[in-house]
Design an enzyme around this catalytic site. Structure first.
Site, PDB file in Angstrom:
ATOM      1  N   ALA A 259     -24.298  19.797  27.717  1.00  0.00           N
ATOM      2  CA  ALA A 259     -23.396  19.412  28.822  1.00  0.00           C
ATOM      3  C   ALA A 259     -22.677  20.618  29.437  1.00  0.00           C
ATOM      4  O   ALA A 259     -22.161  20.523  30.548  1.00  0.00           O
ATOM      5  CB  ALA A 259     -22.364  18.400  28.322  1.00  0.00           C
TER       6      ALA A 259
ATOM      7  N   TYR B 115      -4.823  22.064  11.815  1.00  0.00           N
ATOM      8  CA  TYR B 115      -5.145  21.350  13.053  1.00  0.00           C
ATOM      9  C   TYR B 115      -4.212  21.747  14.211  1.00  0.00           C
ATOM     10  O   TYR B 115      -4.535  22.601  15.008  1.00  0.00           O
ATOM     11  CB  TYR B 115      -5.188  19.815  12.856  1.00  0.00           C
ATOM     12  CG  TYR B 115      -5.999  19.217  13.976  1.00  0.00           C
ATOM     13  CD1 TYR B 115      -7.353  18.936  13.810  1.00  0.00           C
ATOM     14  CD2 TYR B 115      -5.447  19.039  15.248  1.00  0.00           C
ATOM     15  CE1 TYR B 115      -8.126  18.490  14.879  1.00  0.00           C
ATOM     16  CE2 TYR B 115      -6.213  18.601  16.314  1.00  0.00           C
ATOM     17  CZ  TYR B 115      -7.541  18.319  16.123  1.00  0.00           C
ATOM     18  OH  TYR B 115      -8.305  17.899  17.190  1.00  0.00           O
TER      19      TYR B 115
ATOM     20  N   LYS C 192      -6.615  22.031  22.056  1.00  0.00           N
ATOM     21  CA  LYS C 192      -6.119  20.725  22.510  1.00  0.00           C
ATOM     22  C   LYS C 192      -4.915  20.887  23.448  1.00  0.00           C
ATOM     23  O   LYS C 192      -4.771  20.140  24.414  1.00  0.00           O
ATOM     24  CB  LYS C 192      -5.771  19.834  21.314  1.00  0.00           C
ATOM     25  CG  LYS C 192      -6.994  19.398  20.503  1.00  0.00           C
ATOM     26  CD  LYS C 192      -8.017  18.635  21.328  1.00  0.00           C
ATOM     27  CE  LYS C 192      -9.169  18.070  20.531  1.00  0.00           C
ATOM     28  NZ  LYS C 192     -10.244  17.538  21.374  1.00  0.00           N
TER      29      LYS C 192
END
Ligand code: NAD
Length: 403
Positions: A113, A236, A245
């Protein structure tokens, strides 16, 4: 037509084999759980990362919730000599067949993609078949991105920033408790992870669709993020993937304001989702252990959800497809609300502190985790006789981008 008995070939957080009949059953179960969704006007949808986890659930909801024409893009391995296809290959092929049997239109491109040939093929497909697009779900979880414009390969890493982290973990090879030491990321690794998992490629897709006049006057786009608990914070949210993120969330604001300047009905949002067992999340140190503890507590609390429950809630409760989506103060959609409930997270914190190699099995639901993990690849599914031979190369109409 190869018929064979397929056995799991687990290597840490992946399986080298996948079971077509088990995956077909799981896809069918999700389809059967999806009902029509009211409101909104979603006729033509593009799902990037359509074959597994949140993207697969989004494809199913687009088809069976909205009855929308749906185009998926994924990067999966077709069956080869002596090797089954990857799990996402069978998920995609089976969903195409199930959609067809229900008079719905699902097509899938198998290709990278991030690459221009894939983008060009998708743009052509939308021009020819849809006219315009109402919904784009960006659900890629990729280890690398080949950046053709800058002739560079960016690799995503899962590392802490600023200091070494010591992470409590389950070793997925032997299911033993361990504590792993992960060195801090270099600046290059942070940048690389942001390039793969941040918002740049999402924005490229939207710009390209806009330049080609392919956005309907109702167009909406969503990408998925994760915040998570204090106990996984160092690996994270404050680590390399957390930086990516943050970038994704900042990009949503940029795309959103650009879209809105064209029409107030257009919208770009990030949905912060719950931790679930997927190929991508299994690769993050500490997450399999955390998830095994979380699911146990959320089940007791009656709030446990899988990917499909979450995507249904994105539209039904959070009303993402309408003009009045439910947002938090930072304009994020929060599907992690049940995961982050105080009573759940305070219990996790207490249990996490106490975890040792001698008590970890009593504090987590390891059997559930193992089943969820095996099911990613079509194993451990009720009603499947794994001693029977299965067709491992069904003739699906998945479209190949090629090189
Ligand atoms: P997954 O591993 O289940 O699926 C990843 C998908 O991306 C697959 O369809 C795969 O084919 C596709 N893909 C990977 N590289 C590609 C490429 N180069 N070109 C085209 N397709 C490609 O992932 P997931 O866990 O569902 O994650 C999807 C998104 O949701 C990610 O952004 C992730 O950070 C986010 N998220 C995941 C969780 C979780 O717990 N799993 C929680 C919150 C948010």
């Amino acid at each position: 037509m190869p018929l064979e008995v397929v056995k799991p070939k687990m290597r840490g957080f992946i399986s080298l084999s996948a079971h077509p009949a088990g995956l077909k059953r799981i896809v069918m179960n999700q389809v059967n759980r999806t009902s029509l969704i009211e409101g909104g006007n979603v006729k033509n949808t593009l799902i990037l990362g359509s074959s597994m986890g949140y993207g697969l659930a989004s494809s199913i909801v687009s088809l069976f919730g909205f009855q929308a024409n749906t185009l998926g893009v994924c990067f999966e391995r077709p069956p080869q000599k002596n090797k089954t296809g990857s799990a996402g290959w069978y998920n995609s092929g089976e969903l195409i067949e199930i959609a067809k049997a229900n008079n719905l239109n699902y097509q899938v491109y198998n290709g990278d993609a991030f690459s221009q040939p894939t983008k060009d093929a998708v743009i052509d497909y939308i021009k020819t078949n849809y006219g315009q697009l109402d919904l784009l779900v960006y659900s890629l979880a990729a280890p690398r991105r080949i950046d053709e414009k800058n002739d560079k390969v960016w690799n995503s890493t899962l590392k802490p920033i600023g200091d070494t982290a010591f992470i409590k973990n389950i070793n997925l090879q032997n299911h033993l408790f361990e504590e792993v030491e992960i060195p801090q990321a270099t600046d290059d690794e942070v940048l690389s992870t942001v390039k793969v998992m941040g918002g740049e490629d999402w924005q490229d897709w939207i710009d390209l669709l806009e330049q080609n006049n392919l956005l309907s006057d109702n167009f909406k786009t969503v990408a998925f993020s994760y915040i998570g608990p204090e106990v996984t914070e160092s690996i994270y949210r404050t680590g390399t993937i957390g930086k990516a993120k943050e970038n994704l969330e900042a990009t949503a604001a940029i795309i959103d304001s650009k879209l809105r300047s064209a029409s107030p009905n257009l919208e770009a949002r990030v949905s912060v989702n719950k931790a679930i067992v997927t190929q991508a999340s299994s690769a993050i140190p500490g997450v399999p252990l955390y998830v095994s503890m979380l699911f146990k507590l959320m089940k007791i609390n009656n709030t446990h959800e899988d990917a499909l429950d979450q995507i249904i809630r994105l539209f039904e409760d959070k009303k993402f497809h309408t003009l009045e989506p439910v947002l938090d103060a930072d304009n994020l959609i929060r599907l992690d609300d049940y995961e982050l409930e105080d009573k759940i997270q305070s219990e996790i914190k207490n249990r996490w502190q106490d975890l040792t190699e001698s008590n970890y099995l009593s504090l987590i639901d390891l059997e559930q985790y193992k089943q969820d993990f095996n099911q990613i690849f079509g194993f451990d599914v009720d009603g499947i006789d794994y001693t029977q031979e299965v067709e491992t190369d069904p003739k699906y109409s998945i479209m190949d981008i090629g090189e």
